[in-house]
Design a protein around this motif. Structure first.
Motif, PDB file in Angstrom:
ATOM      1  N   UNK A  83      14.326  57.807  52.315  1.00 56.61           N
ATOM      2  CA  UNK A  83      15.574  58.397  52.780  1.00 56.61           C
ATOM      3  C   UNK A  83      16.791  57.752  52.118  1.00 56.61           C
ATOM      4  N   UNK A  84      16.635  56.534  51.609  1.00 56.68           N
ATOM      5  CA  UNK A  84      17.771  55.819  51.020  1.00 56.68           C
ATOM      6  C   UNK A  84      17.730  55.814  49.491  1.00 56.68           C
ATOM      7  N   UNK A  85      16.702  56.387  48.905  1.00 51.46           N
ATOM      8  CA  UNK A  85      16.613  56.543  47.453  1.00 51.46           C
ATOM      9  C   UNK A  85      16.740  58.030  47.161  1.00 51.46           C
ATOM     10  N   UNK A  86      17.824  58.430  46.549  1.00 50.84           N
ATOM     11  CA  UNK A  86      18.201  59.842  46.450  1.00 50.84           C
ATOM     12  C   UNK A  86      18.226  60.267  44.986  1.00 50.84           C
ATOM     13  N   UNK A  87      17.682  61.442  44.716  1.00 53.94           N
ATOM     14  CA  UNK A  87      17.723  62.004  43.367  1.00 53.94           C
ATOM     15  C   UNK A  87      18.712  63.157  43.334  1.00 53.94           C
ATOM     16  N   UNK A  88      19.689  63.077  42.427  1.00 52.33           N
ATOM     17  CA  UNK A  88      20.574  64.202  42.164  1.00 52.33           C
ATOM     18  C   UNK A  88      20.014  64.969  40.979  1.00 52.33           C
ATOM     19  N   UNK A 106      27.753  62.667  53.664  1.00 59.06           N
ATOM     20  CA  UNK A 106      27.253  62.901  55.022  1.00 59.06           C
ATOM     21  C   UNK A 106      25.936  62.168  55.260  1.00 59.06           C
ATOM     22  N   UNK A 107      25.058  62.199  54.249  1.00 57.92           N
ATOM     23  CA  UNK A 107      23.756  61.542  54.361  1.00 57.92           C
ATOM     24  C   UNK A 107      23.923  60.026  54.493  1.00 57.92           C
ATOM     25  N   UNK A 108      24.785  59.449  53.674  1.00 54.23           N
ATOM     26  CA  UNK A 108      25.000  57.997  53.696  1.00 54.23           C
ATOM     27  C   UNK A 108      25.632  57.561  55.013  1.00 54.23           C
ATOM     28  N   UNK A 109      26.631  58.304  55.462  1.00 52.47           N
ATOM     29  CA  UNK A 109      27.293  57.947  56.724  1.00 52.47           C
ATOM     30  C   UNK A 109      26.341  58.084  57.915  1.00 52.47           C
ATOM     31  N   UNK A 163      27.371  43.199  55.304  1.00 50.16           N
ATOM     32  CA  UNK A 163      28.383  43.717  54.399  1.00 50.16           C
ATOM     33  C   UNK A 163      29.409  44.540  55.165  1.00 50.16           C
ATOM     34  N   UNK A 164      30.668  44.402  54.764  1.00 45.14           N
ATOM     35  CA  UNK A 164      31.709  45.193  55.393  1.00 45.14           C
ATOM     36  C   UNK A 164      31.639  46.648  54.939  1.00 45.14           C
ATOM     37  N   UNK A 165      31.161  46.862  53.711  1.00 45.25           N
ATOM     38  CA  UNK A 165      31.056  48.216  53.172  1.00 45.25           C
ATOM     39  C   UNK A 165      29.606  48.528  52.797  1.00 45.25           C
ATOM     40  N   UNK A 166      29.238  49.792  52.920  1.00 45.04           N
ATOM     41  CA  UNK A 166      27.931  50.243  52.466  1.00 45.04           C
ATOM     42  C   UNK A 166      27.896  50.157  50.945  1.00 45.04           C
ATOM     43  N   UNK A 167      26.807  49.616  50.407  1.00 44.84           N
ATOM     44  CA  UNK A 167      26.689  49.438  48.954  1.00 44.84           C
ATOM     45  C   UNK A 167      25.765  50.515  48.387  1.00 44.84           C
ATOM     46  N   UNK A 168      26.288  51.264  47.431  1.00 46.87           N
ATOM     47  CA  UNK A 168      25.558  52.368  46.812  1.00 46.87           C
ATOM     48  C   UNK A 168      25.385  52.064  45.326  1.00 46.87           C
ATOM     49  N   UNK A 169      24.155  52.089  44.864  1.00 44.08           N
ATOM     50  CA  UNK A 169      23.870  51.824  43.446  1.00 44.08           C
ATOM     51  C   UNK A 169      23.495  53.126  42.763  1.00 44.08           C
ATOM     52  N   UNK A 170      24.131  53.416  41.626  1.00 39.81           N
ATOM     53  CA  UNK A 170      23.892  54.668  40.908  1.00 39.81           C
ATOM     54  C   UNK A 170      23.067  54.380  39.657  1.00 39.81           C
ATOM     55  N   UNK A 171      21.945  55.082  39.559  1.00 41.43           N
ATOM     56  CA  UNK A 171      21.022  54.971  38.424  1.00 41.43           C
ATOM     57  C   UNK A 171      21.230  56.185  37.527  1.00 41.43           C
ATOM     58  N   UNK A 172      21.330  55.955  36.233  1.00 46.18           N
ATOM     59  CA  UNK A 172      21.468  57.088  35.315  1.00 46.18           C
ATOM     60  C   UNK A 172      21.062  56.658  33.918  1.00 46.18           C
ATOM     61  N   UNK A 223      21.813  51.981  49.498  1.00 45.94           N
ATOM     62  CA  UNK A 223      21.351  53.271  48.985  1.00 45.94           C
ATOM     63  C   UNK A 223      21.275  53.206  47.464  1.00 45.94           C
ATOM     64  N   UNK A 224      20.407  54.033  46.906  1.00 44.70           N
ATOM     65  CA  UNK A 224      20.349  54.210  45.455  1.00 44.70           C
ATOM     66  C   UNK A 224      20.409  55.707  45.169  1.00 44.70           C
ATOM     67  N   UNK A 225      21.210  56.078  44.186  1.00 43.62           N
ATOM     68  CA  UNK A 225      21.320  57.476  43.763  1.00 43.62           C
ATOM     69  C   UNK A 225      20.921  57.535  42.294  1.00 43.62           C
ATOM     70  N   UNK A 226      19.883  58.283  41.988  1.00 38.77           N
ATOM     71  CA  UNK A 226      19.437  58.456  40.606  1.00 38.77           C
ATOM     72  C   UNK A 226      19.872  59.828  40.125  1.00 38.77           C
ATOM     73  N   UNK A 227      20.407  59.898  38.927  1.00 39.96           N
ATOM     74  CA  UNK A 227      20.956  61.145  38.406  1.00 39.96           C
ATOM     75  C   UNK A 227      20.113  61.631  37.240  1.00 39.96           C
ATOM     76  N   UNK A 228      19.597  62.851  37.381  1.00 41.52           N
ATOM     77  CA  UNK A 228      18.964  63.548  36.267  1.00 41.52           C
ATOM     78  C   UNK A 228      19.976  64.561  35.758  1.00 41.52           C
ATOM     79  N   UNK A 229      20.158  64.614  34.449  1.00 37.66           N
ATOM     80  CA  UNK A 229      21.160  65.521  33.889  1.00 37.66           C
ATOM     81  C   UNK A 229      20.530  66.361  32.790  1.00 37.66           C
ATOM     82  N   UNK A 230      21.080  67.528  32.581  1.00 36.77           N
ATOM     83  CA  UNK A 230      20.494  68.471  31.622  1.00 36.77           C
ATOM     84  C   UNK A 230      20.350  67.856  30.236  1.00 36.77           C
TER      85      UNK A 230
END
Length: 303
Positions: free
Chosen positions: A247-252, A294-297, A150-159, A208-215
């Motif tokens: 390291x590539x599955x991140x929780x916000x 910074x983490x992804x790069x 891939x030319x670009x890093x692919x980031x998937x956001x879970x919410x 990468x995957x970013x999972x978001x927990x929200x109030x």
């Protein structure tokens, strides 16, 4: 089924089964001779025929039944009647077993010890041609499993639906980065596909995957000291973590929310954030997005 191929009465069936083997290539004379040399064995589901990393070098031809081929615990192919396994270690003396072969359907296999294999390959050189043809076909199958660079890093956001605004804020923050940022609502779940299949397809494509927990979607159940993210967010995060690594599955997680995670997710990368709807929303979430960037790069593509 084993008794069908045994003894003088079963010899005819042994020969017929061997003639159709890919390694024999229809050579009846070779099949006639091998019929006297092979060691027949019945196999049952769950039996490990070959183990990755082992140093044995016998070859096995499958007369009946089915097996799975696993590399590092992952199924990469399946073999059935007329297929052979174990030939790589027989051809290359220093080659350890490159895969584990697990029986998934009861059947009968024919074991050919390496010295016997070498003897007949010297007398019938076409064996090597048949093996080369089959290995080329398998290589083509294996190549189909390798995703294109891939030319670009692919980031998937879970919410959850409740935290969609946060997901969009993260996506907007990455607008000028060399990332392709996908939120789960961006056409991931096709009408004709089951949700789980769509997720598995996305796992294969993502770095990468970013999972978001929200109030708004943290629930405080009875007996729980701390709130926990919704089950679907945790499930999807675990799915990506299993394939991409911690390291590539991140929780916000909301700052100061004290989010409780299942023990299976211990050690996962977490990024605290602040988000309040309004004109300052982007500024408030920017520090968290800087940490993510910074983490992804630093890790880069998941090649």
């Amino acid at each position: 089924m084993l008794n069908r191929f045994q003894g003088d009465e079963g010899r005819r069936l042994r020969v017929e089964a061997l003639v159709t083997q890919k390694m024999v290539g229809g050579n009846r004379q070779l099949a006639e001779e091998l019929a006297e040399e092979i060691e027949l064995r019945a196999v049952e589901p769950g039996e490990v025929l070959l183990k990755q990393g082992d140093t044995d070098n016998d070859v096995y031809m499958i007369l009946a039944g089915r097996v799975d081929v696993l590399v590092n615990g992952r199924i990469v192919s399946r073999r059935q009647a007329n297929d052979h396994v174990g030939e790589m270690a027989a051809i290359e003396p220093l080659q350890k077993r490159a895969a584990t072969v697990l029986v998934t359907e009861a059947g009968v296999i024919a074991k050919i010890p390496e010295p016997i294999m070498a003897k007949y390959a010297a007398r019938y050189p076409e064996i090597y041609r048949c093996l080369a043809r089959e290995l080329a076909r398998r290589l083509e199958q294996r190549n189909a499993m390798v995703t294109a660079a891939r030319e670009k890093i692919r980031v998937f956001i879970i919410s959850s639906a409740e935290s969609m605004a946060v997901a969009r804020a993260v996506q907007n923050a990455f607008a000028h980065d060399p990332f392709t940022t996908i939120v789960w609502t961006d056409g991931v779940f096709k009408v004709s596909n089951y949700t789980l299949q769509s997720l598995e397809d996305e796992v294969d494509k993502s770095d990468f995957a970013i999972a978001i927990a929200h109030a708004d979607d943290l629930t405080e159940s009875r007996g729980k000291e701390w709130p926990a993210p919704r089950d679907n967010v945790i499930f999807e995060l675990g799915l990506f973590m299993g394939r991409l690594g911690k390291a590539r599955a991140i929780l916000m997680e909301p700052r100061d929310a004290g989010v409780k995670l299942p023990s299976d997710l211990a050690g996962i990368t977490t990024v605290p954030y602040r988000y309040v709807k309004g004109e300052d929303a982007a500024a408030l979430i920017a520090p968290a997005c800087n940490l993510l960037r910074d983490h992804i790069n630093r890790l880069g593509p998941n090649n």
